[in-house]
Design an enzyme around this catalytic site. Structure first.
Site, mmCIF file in Angstrom:
data_model
loop_
_atom_site.group_PDB
_atom_site.id
_atom_site.type_symbol
_atom_site.label_atom_id
_atom_site.label_comp_id
_atom_site.label_asym_id
_atom_site.label_seq_id
_atom_site.Cartn_x
_atom_site.Cartn_y
_atom_site.Cartn_z
ATOM 1 N N GLU A 110 22.889 -35.960 18.110
ATOM 2 C CA GLU A 110 22.136 -35.877 19.233
ATOM 3 C C GLU A 110 21.002 -35.087 19.025
ATOM 4 O O GLU A 110 20.927 -33.879 18.758
ATOM 5 C CB GLU A 110 22.624 -35.452 20.443
ATOM 6 C CG GLU A 110 21.953 -35.256 21.844
ATOM 7 C CD GLU A 110 22.847 -34.590 22.999
ATOM 8 O OE1 GLU A 110 23.917 -34.620 22.777
ATOM 9 O OE2 GLU A 110 22.338 -34.561 23.942
ATOM 10 N N ASP A 128 17.932 -33.728 21.176
ATOM 11 C CA ASP A 128 17.304 -33.417 22.231
ATOM 12 C C ASP A 128 15.987 -33.122 22.501
ATOM 13 O O ASP A 128 15.577 -31.960 22.091
ATOM 14 C CB ASP A 128 18.162 -32.433 23.083
ATOM 15 C CG ASP A 128 19.350 -32.580 23.685
ATOM 16 O OD1 ASP A 128 19.864 -33.896 23.834
ATOM 17 O OD2 ASP A 128 20.158 -31.710 23.407
ATOM 18 N N GLU A 177 14.926 -31.306 27.383
ATOM 19 C CA GLU A 177 15.786 -30.779 28.528
ATOM 20 C C GLU A 177 14.888 -30.055 29.490
ATOM 21 O O GLU A 177 14.878 -28.991 28.894
ATOM 22 C CB GLU A 177 16.950 -30.275 28.059
ATOM 23 C CG GLU A 177 17.953 -31.473 27.163
ATOM 24 C CD GLU A 177 19.184 -30.910 26.980
ATOM 25 O OE1 GLU A 177 20.108 -31.324 27.926
ATOM 26 O OE2 GLU A 177 19.524 -30.076 25.947
ATOM 27 N N HIS A 227 21.316 -31.317 17.532
ATOM 28 C CA HIS A 227 22.845 -31.189 17.548
ATOM 29 C C HIS A 227 23.419 -32.166 16.578
ATOM 30 O O HIS A 227 23.658 -33.325 16.765
ATOM 31 C CB HIS A 227 23.408 -31.541 18.929
ATOM 32 C CG HIS A 227 22.960 -30.897 20.317
ATOM 33 N ND1 HIS A 227 23.693 -29.747 20.804
ATOM 34 C CD2 HIS A 227 22.039 -30.978 21.072
ATOM 35 C CE1 HIS A 227 23.362 -29.453 21.656
ATOM 36 N NE2 HIS A 227 22.318 -29.973 21.853
#
Ligand code: NAG
Ligand code: NAG
Ligand code: NAG
Length: 457
Positions: free
Chosen positions: A232, A234, A237, A248
């Site tokens: 993942e 990001d 956020e 991640h």
């Protein structure tokens, strides 16, 4: 036919939302959200769309002329779903009323996700994916280039997260790998992320009914034996108070169902497949408390542009990912990301060296290094020809979003380096309270572009 595209003969959605009119059972119609691909000679608009994730959808019996729910609130119907494969055979996902039920609106170029939508039922939050066409997610590989969008977070208070990120889902939602999943990307199936979520109702073409446990705080959620893991990235956020961008990596390749220790649950957080902590860059946490927020350098009371550059070892999309840079643009002015003011951590971007120094400075476990660093994050974009773009609005039943906008963890003093991440009080972010006090919160994403470095903004 799991997730079948069965079309109800009766006005079946009435059972869920009495506000819907008779006869308007729902055909799946994906809202348009155009995007652009850019090169040094300019940008080309693409007719992309969005699709709602399957977990939010009405799941009902496939029996003709019937409309019994397969799942209600936080419970499975044990008659229709006695076991994972029978459930997949007996139950169908239905089309979504995007604006009426889920608070998802698009003008064609700008997407708005509303936090709480109240009809016959209350809907909280949503998650959508960008689609290349009605049956396939848009795969994006920004390596060697950049990914850019505009965002309006002015209506997102403490405790909410308007997120835009990439996950390593299959382009068809897993339909080819798991033929019992006949709904595919068209119905938003196949989600996975680096938290290896257990609240996903169908994983690998089977219902996640085994060991299903209703959530103690969320009337509409539960968790099953299996989690669904994948890399993942990001990109974003955030709310009006704080923001972070965070790779991640996972040790697995592509969407992977987990059970037991490999999910990395509870005390075994670092023993699983994925780096759940990630390596985050949050300007406030990195010491510049005046950079991002209401009335600050990047003034979150107004729309702005977020630019994320993926620098590779050889400058191409095939190279190893070595650095993730961030820029902002607001009112025509380009801002470089704020630099770290932590004495032992230098720079204003994510590199393996930044991550190692930051983890040491803050006393955090460097699971990012254990799970493969930036090189593995980059490899996730190369697998499957790219990653799937997800956009969501959510509140946090597990940690009240304190890890993003407040002091976290709560058992450490807020003066300990790395604990304070934003100005929100540690008492904020309680889902029941925000759902009551700020139901009309929303996030807007627009002008999605990707392509060569310095061509999208
Ligand atoms: C969607 O695009 C893929 C190619 O990327 C193509 O194979 C498929 O047929 C398209 N589907 C529709 C419904 O246009
Ligand atoms: C931030 O934006 C708001 C809304 O446009 C504006 O009223 C305010 O003056 C801005 N603050 C600063 C410090 O520029
Ligand atoms: C949310 O918006 C609705 C409709 O616009 C309005 O009736 C309601 O009062 C608003 N709720 C709050 C808490 O502001």
């Amino acid at each position: 036919m799991q997730y079948s595209t069965y079309i109800a003969i009766l006005a079946t959605l009435l059972r869920l939302t009495a506000s819907q009119k008779v006869g308007t059972y729902t055909t799946e119609t994906h809202p348009s959200l155009s995007s652009s691909k850019c090169t040094s000679s300019g940008c080309t608009t693409q007719s992309t769309k969005v699709v709602l994730d399957s977990n939010w959808r009405w799941l009902h019996t496939t029996a003709a002329n019937q409309y019994t729910n397969c799942y209600t609130g936080s419970a499975w119907n044990t008659a229709l779903c006695p076991d994972p494969t029978t459930c997949a055979t007996n139950c169908a996902l239905d089309g979504a009323d995007y604006s009426g039920v889920y608070g998802i609106a698009s003008t064609g170029t700008e997407l708005t996700l509303k936090f709480v939508t109240t009809g016959a039922n209350k809907n909280v939050g949503s998650r959508v994916y960008l689609m290349e066409n009605d049956t396939k997610y848009q795969m994006i590989n920004p390596l060697g280039g950049e990914f850019t969008f505009d965002v309006d977070v002015s209506n997102l208070p403490c405790g909410l997260n308007g997120a835009l990120y990439f996950s390593g889902m299959d382009a068809d939602g897993g339909a080819a790998k798991y033929p019992s999943n006949t709904a595919g990307a068209k119905y938003g199936t196949g989600y996975c992320d680096a938290q290896c979520p257990h609240d996903i109702k169908f994983i690998n073409g089977e219902a996640n009914t085994l060991d299903w446990t209703p959530s103690s705080t969320d009337a509409n959620a539960g968790s099953g034996r299996y989690g669904t893991c994948c890399d993942e990235m990001d990109i974003w956020e955030a709310n009006s108070m704080a923001t972070a961008y965070t790779p991640h990596p996972c040790t697995s390749t592509g969407q992977t169902r987990c059970s037991g220790t490999e999910c990395g649950d509870g005390d075994n957080r670092y023993g699983g497949i994925c780096d759940k902590d990630g390596c985050d860059f949050n300007s406030y946490r990195m010491g510049n408390t005046g950079f991002y927020g209401i009335g600050k350098t990047i003034n979150t009371s107004q729309k702005f542009t977020v630019i994320t550059q993926f620098i590779t070892s050889d400058g191409t999309a095939n190279g190893d990912l070595i650095e993730i840079k961030r820029k902002y643009k607001q009112n025509g002015v380009v801002y470089e990301n704020s630099a770290s003011t932590i004495s032992t951590v230098s720079g204003n971007s994510i590199t393996d060296a930044f991550c190692a120094a930051q983890k040491t400075a803050f006393g955090d476990t460097n699971d990012f290094a254990t799970k493969g660093k930036l090189k593995k994050m980059g490899a996730a974009f190369k697998n499957n020809g790219g990653m799937v773009l997800s956009m969501s609005i959510w509140d946090d039943h597990a940690a009240h979003m304190l890890w993003l906008d407040s002091s976290y963890p709560l058992d450490k003093s807020s003066s300990t380096p790395g604990v304070k991440r934003g100005e929100c009080a540690t008492t904020t972010g309680v889902p029941s309270e925000i759902e009551a006090s700020a139901p009309n919160s929303s996030v807007k994403f627009s002008n999605i572009k990707w392509g060569a470095l310095n061509t999208t903004y």
